[in-house]
Design a protein around this motif. Structure first.
Motif, mmCIF file in Angstrom:
data_model
loop_
_atom_site.group_PDB
_atom_site.id
_atom_site.type_symbol
_atom_site.label_atom_id
_atom_site.label_comp_id
_atom_site.label_asym_id
_atom_site.label_seq_id
_atom_site.Cartn_x
_atom_site.Cartn_y
_atom_site.Cartn_z
ATOM 1 N N VAL A 194 50.559 39.633 47.040
ATOM 2 C CA VAL A 194 50.380 39.801 45.587
ATOM 3 C C VAL A 194 49.495 38.700 44.989
ATOM 4 N N PRO A 195 49.760 37.408 45.254
ATOM 5 C CA PRO A 195 48.870 36.372 44.688
ATOM 6 C C PRO A 195 47.426 36.499 45.160
ATOM 7 N N LEU A 196 47.222 36.892 46.424
ATOM 8 C CA LEU A 196 45.856 37.016 46.929
ATOM 9 C C LEU A 196 45.121 38.139 46.219
ATOM 10 N N CYS A 197 45.772 39.286 46.064
ATOM 11 C CA CYS A 197 45.143 40.408 45.366
ATOM 12 C C CYS A 197 44.860 40.051 43.909
ATOM 13 N N LEU A 198 45.812 39.362 43.268
ATOM 14 C CA LEU A 198 45.609 38.947 41.879
ATOM 15 C C LEU A 198 44.452 37.970 41.749
ATOM 16 N N SER A 199 44.329 37.064 42.717
ATOM 17 C CA SER A 199 43.248 36.074 42.666
ATOM 18 C C SER A 199 41.883 36.748 42.677
ATOM 19 N N GLY A 200 41.711 37.689 43.604
ATOM 20 C CA GLY A 200 40.439 38.408 43.667
ATOM 21 C C GLY A 200 40.198 39.231 42.427
ATOM 22 N N GLY A 201 41.243 39.886 41.922
ATOM 23 C CA GLY A 201 41.091 40.701 40.721
ATOM 24 C C GLY A 201 40.742 39.875 39.500
ATOM 25 N N VAL A 202 41.441 38.750 39.324
ATOM 26 C CA VAL A 202 41.164 37.873 38.170
ATOM 27 C C VAL A 202 39.752 37.299 38.252
ATOM 28 N N TYR A 203 39.348 36.910 39.463
ATOM 29 C CA TYR A 203 38.007 36.348 39.635
ATOM 30 C C TYR A 203 36.928 37.367 39.245
ATOM 31 N N LEU A 204 37.046 38.579 39.752
ATOM 32 C CA LEU A 204 36.037 39.605 39.455
ATOM 33 C C LEU A 204 36.085 40.013 37.990
ATOM 34 N N LEU A 205 37.269 40.008 37.396
ATOM 35 C CA LEU A 205 37.383 40.322 35.967
ATOM 36 C C LEU A 205 36.681 39.264 35.131
ATOM 37 N N ILE A 206 36.887 37.996 35.465
ATOM 38 C CA ILE A 206 36.223 36.908 34.730
ATOM 39 C C ILE A 206 34.708 37.019 34.861
ATOM 40 N N LYS A 207 34.234 37.251 36.087
ATOM 41 C CA LYS A 207 32.788 37.400 36.285
ATOM 42 C C LYS A 207 32.262 38.616 35.544
ATOM 43 N N GLY A 208 33.056 39.685 35.505
ATOM 44 C CA GLY A 208 32.636 40.885 34.781
ATOM 45 C C GLY A 208 32.511 40.634 33.294
ATOM 46 N N ILE A 209 33.430 39.852 32.753
ATOM 47 C CA ILE A 209 33.359 39.492 31.326
ATOM 48 C C ILE A 209 32.124 38.648 31.054
ATOM 49 N N TRP A 210 31.811 37.731 31.971
ATOM 50 C CA TRP A 210 30.613 36.908 31.797
ATOM 51 C C TRP A 210 29.337 37.738 31.876
ATOM 52 N N GLU A 211 29.312 38.714 32.774
ATOM 53 C CA GLU A 211 28.087 39.454 33.055
ATOM 54 C C GLU A 211 27.923 40.713 32.207
ATOM 55 N N GLY A 212 29.034 41.232 31.655
ATOM 56 C CA GLY A 212 28.954 42.459 30.871
ATOM 57 C C GLY A 212 29.723 43.596 31.525
ATOM 58 N N LYS A 213 29.999 44.649 30.737
ATOM 59 C CA LYS A 213 30.852 45.746 31.188
ATOM 60 C C LYS A 213 30.286 46.501 32.385
ATOM 61 N N LYS A 214 28.984 46.650 32.460
ATOM 62 C CA LYS A 214 28.374 47.429 33.539
ATOM 63 C C LYS A 214 27.887 46.549 34.689
ATOM 64 N N SER A 215 28.455 45.387 34.804
ATOM 65 C CA SER A 215 28.011 44.451 35.831
ATOM 66 C C SER A 215 28.496 44.881 37.201
ATOM 67 N N GLU A 216 27.900 44.263 38.205
ATOM 68 C CA GLU A 216 28.279 44.521 39.592
ATOM 69 C C GLU A 216 29.714 44.075 39.860
ATOM 70 N N SER A 217 30.155 43.021 39.191
ATOM 71 C CA SER A 217 31.510 42.505 39.395
ATOM 72 C C SER A 217 32.569 43.500 38.955
ATOM 73 N N ILE A 218 32.337 44.214 37.865
ATOM 74 C CA ILE A 218 33.295 45.223 37.406
ATOM 75 C C ILE A 218 33.408 46.346 38.428
#
Length: 548
Positions: A194-218
């Motif tokens: 659970v923590p590992l999956c959350l870590s990856g999800g939170v990381y990609l969500l943060i990058k998606g917010i930085w890059e925009g809704k249609k970013s590669e991270s989302i």
């Protein structure tokens, strides 16, 4: 040396990388020999023997659908049963753990090396392998080391998934397989899944917010969520086969059931969901770790954590607890700084370490459970990387300070001073690891009584026994493990050899010992005195052999 570097055309970073890999290669060979020695030299203890006797030795198909006790590591037993076909019981029981123990060193080095080369990955590996809890389970015939392999594999795949650029599908596939196998091997591995999956999800969500809704991270976030869901469904499917087998077995034997007396196959085909439901109910009714009273649990949890730190590094629990707390504060600071300045270079590492370390106490506090310490063998990975990170930060600070104070000194002299500090730190860590592995209590037998039973059995050539007899279950399991003799006979009269626990010889001893098949009152002492001779004795056991 400088001329050699110029001719070789290597940068300072490449030089450090090559040096680090050379040291790691030597370490890997040493640990391969060390783990190999432990695999054959240490007598299996009860949990290993039970697993081998009832599951591994029965074949992979049998091991995959049987789960009579909560602490059976199903996934490990299935793979180990395949190794058992090689014909050596030690390899069958511990071969998987041996290979995983070595693989974990490579995977840990690879993950640490991704973030920084040279000192950092070596320090993480040395600190990891020197932990008592890690060392004790490195080659045991249980699923904990395999679980760490799955953890590190999933973590490495997540690194490749989260980095910039197109991610090959194979990383998602391996990520899913690692999560499924990790949970199938040890269900308690949910504490790292659970923590590992959350870590990856939170990381990609943060990058998606930085890059925009249609970013590669989302897009990657959605794929990661989908992969995690597939892993969850795959795990449920594997456990459903176990529930199906357990449920059908219980229902056809239950007099009150409408399926009583029905064949297993017919019952499963006619009412599969009833079998699954009954099997799931049985598993939930016999949990591996019982919940506790909430009153006073916080204090008991803190005591439990202190003991856990002591299992990682004996006699250093307070120091480890302090460093762990300091490390969490350091990680929180680094995560906040990354968010403030939108730096993602090490953000995933910080999130994995912080969530992996901080979420578990919170979960245990909510659950009111204190699992067995061995469940958190994987925590050695988090602690090793965290300690290496703190040491690296301290070295960087010392190097920077030395550079400021010696601004007038030549650049080459400052570089030598910095390398000297790093080398000294690595030497101290190596010495600490060697002391732990070879000069501490890390290499004692897993179970003294099991070892004494083995020594007693070796005194009499079991391969020549015509009529074997067992007086406790440990003897029974060891006799099969060592000689392939599956003995169910508990009748002392007529046996070639009888091995008695010394407590059985005490008429005053009336404590319940669940391993025992005999007590003083059930042993035919007159028969033993008349027909048998005492041929061997150690601290806890006496061996009698039939007179010729």
């Amino acid at each position: 040396m400088k001329l050699f570097k110029q001719r070789a055309g290597l940068s300072e970073e490449q030089i450090r990388d090559r040096q680090g890999k050379t040291v790691f290669s030597v370490l890997f060979i040493v640990m391969a020999v060390y783990y190999g020695y432990r695999m054959f030299a240490l007598t299996p203890w009860y949990d290993e023997l039970y697993t081998y006797y009832y599951f591994i030795s029965q074949g992979p198909a049998y091991a995959a659908i049987h789960w009579p006790l909560p602490n059976n590591h199903v996934g490990y037993s299935v793979i180990a049963a395949c190794f058992d076909y090689l014909g050596n019981s030690y390899i069958g029981l511990r071969g998987v753990s041996y290979l995983c123990g070595l693989a974990n060193l490579c995977l840990l080095y690879k993950i640490a090396e991704y973030y920084r080369k040279g000192f950092f990955p070596l320090a993480a590996v040395f600190l990891y392998l020197s932990m008592n809890l890690v060392n004790q389970f490195a080659v045991q015939g249980r699923g904990y080391t395999l679980g760490i392999t799955c953890y590190l594999t999933a973590w490495l795949c997540m690194i490749y998934i989260c980095r910039a650029g197109q991610t090959p599908k194979r990383y998602y596939v391996i990520y899913v397989l690692a999560l499924v196998l990790g949970l199938y091997a040890v269900s308690s591995n949910v504490y790292w899944v659970v923590p590992l999956c959350l870590s990856g999800g939170v990381y990609l969500l943060i990058k998606g917010i930085w890059e925009g809704k249609k970013s590669e991270s989302i897009k990657k976030l959605l794929k990661l969520i989908a992969a995690s869901m597939v892993a969850a469904l795959g795990t449920v499917f594997l456990y459903a086969t176990i529930w199906l087998a357990i449920g059908s077995n219980l229902l056809v034997k239950d007099v009150a059931s409408i399926y009583y007396g029905m064949g297993h196959v017919k019952m499963i085909l006619s009412a599969p969901f009833a079998a699954i439901g009954r099997g799931m109910e049985y598993m939930l009714d016999t949990p591996y770790i019982q919940s506790e009273e909430r009153a006073g649990f916080t204090g008991r949890l803190l005591e439990w954590m202190d003991n856990l730190f002591g299992y990682y590094y004996p006699s250093l629990s307070m120091a480890v607890a302090f460093l762990w707390g300091a490390g969490l504060l350091f990680l929180a600071y680094k995560i906040r700084r990354c968010l403030k300045h939108k730096e993602d270079k090490n953000l995933l590492l910080y999130l994995c370490l912080f969530l992996g370390s901080a979420l578990v106490p919170v979960c245990l506090l909510v659950q009111c459970k204190r699992p067995y310490y061995r469940v958190f063998t994987y925590g050695g990975v988090l602690l090793a990387i965290l300690l290496a990170l703190l040491i690296q930060r301290l070295l960087d600070w010392a190097d920077t300070r030395a550079g400021k104070e010696g601004a007038g000194i030549e650049r080459e002299g400052k570089e030598r001073a910095g390398k000297g500090i790093v080398t000294l730190a690595l030497v101290l860590i190596v010495c600490f690891s060697v002391k732990c592995l070879f000069f501490s209590g890390y290499n004692g037998q897993y179970g003294d009584r099991e070892h004494e039973i083995e020594q007693a059995i070796l005194q009499a050539d079991a391969s020549k026994w015509e009529n074997a007899c067992v007086t406790d279950c440990n003897q029974q399991y060891l006799l099969y493990f060592l000689y392939g003799i599956r003995c169910e006979n508990q009748q002392i009269e007529g046996a070639d050899v009888v091995l008695l626990d010394k407590r059985m010889q005490d008429p005053e001893f009336d404590e319940m010992v669940w391993e025992f098949y005999h007590y003083y009152d059930t042993i035919p002492w007159e028969y033993i005195e008349r027909n048998m001779t005492k041929t061997y004795e150690n601290e806890d056991y006496v061996l009698y052999e039939k007179q010729r």
